[in-house]
Scaffold this motif. Structure first.
Motif, short mmCIF file in Angstrom:
data_model
loop_
_atom_site.label_atom_id
_atom_site.label_comp_id
_atom_site.label_asym_id
_atom_site.label_seq_id
_atom_site.Cartn_x
_atom_site.Cartn_y
_atom_site.Cartn_z
N SER A 3 -4.26 1.69 3.25
CA SER A 3 -3.33 2.47 3.83
C SER A 3 -1.91 2.12 2.94
O SER A 3 -1.66 1.01 2.84
N ALA A 26 2.36 2.95 2.55
CA ALA A 26 3.25 3.38 3.05
C ALA A 26 4.52 3.48 2.06
O ALA A 26 4.65 2.26 1.54
N SER A 78 9.49 9.75 3.16
CA SER A 78 8.39 8.69 3.43
C SER A 78 7.10 9.41 3.45
O SER A 78 7.03 10.64 3.91
N MET A 137 3.00 8.28 4.42
CA MET A 137 1.70 7.42 4.73
C MET A 137 0.23 7.97 3.94
O MET A 137 0.14 9.02 4.24
N SER A 189 -3.49 7.23 3.13
CA SER A 189 -4.93 6.33 3.33
C SER A 189 -6.27 6.87 2.29
O SER A 189 -6.16 8.05 2.03
#
Length: 130
Positions: free
Chosen positions: A85, A87, A99, A101, A103
């Motif tokens: 992951s 971020a 922002s 995230m 994966s």
């Protein structure tokens, strides 16, 4: 009452199992040379931008990049079982924060990860500015 005890027992077993698997994942990363080795391409991309590592654990690493015009890029990379992951937080005085995230499968080419992150963040910043 018996159902409550069974539910509590299942939750405790699930919690212990999760901690055990997280420790196995961290140990696997350590046996491969650690985060700096396993994700060297990804980490070096941000270090080359003038970034520095601000925190490091067995299964995660955090970097910060101070850019032009007081902009700030924060990057967190964490190993989660068979995925990594990432971020990303971009902060600019005129823009605020953007922002996301990400994966990725652990074995994915890190250059492709970098390209996907860059393209997505550029698009999100453009949308916020536009």
């Amino acid at each position: 009452m018996a159902i409550v005890l069974i539910v509590i027992a299942v939750l405790i077993i699930w919690f212990i199992w999760g901690l055990n698997n997280k420790n196995k994942t961290a140990d696997k990363i350590v046996s491969m040379g650690g985060m700096r080795v396993v994700y060297a391409t990804l980490i070096n991309e941000y270090l080359a931008m003038g970034g520095r590592i601000i925190a490091e654990k067995k299964d995660s690493i955090s970097l910060i990049v101070h850019g032009q015009n007081s902009s700030l890029l924060s990057v967190g990379i964490a190993q989660n079982f068979d995925e990594v992951s990432v971020a990303i937080i971009v902060g600019q005085p005129a823009l605020g924060k953007v922002s996301r995230m990400f994966s990725f499968p652990m074995e994915m080419d890190q250059h492709l990860m970098i390209n996907q992150i860059r393209e997505t963040m550029e698009r999100l910043i453009a949308e916020k500015m536009g």
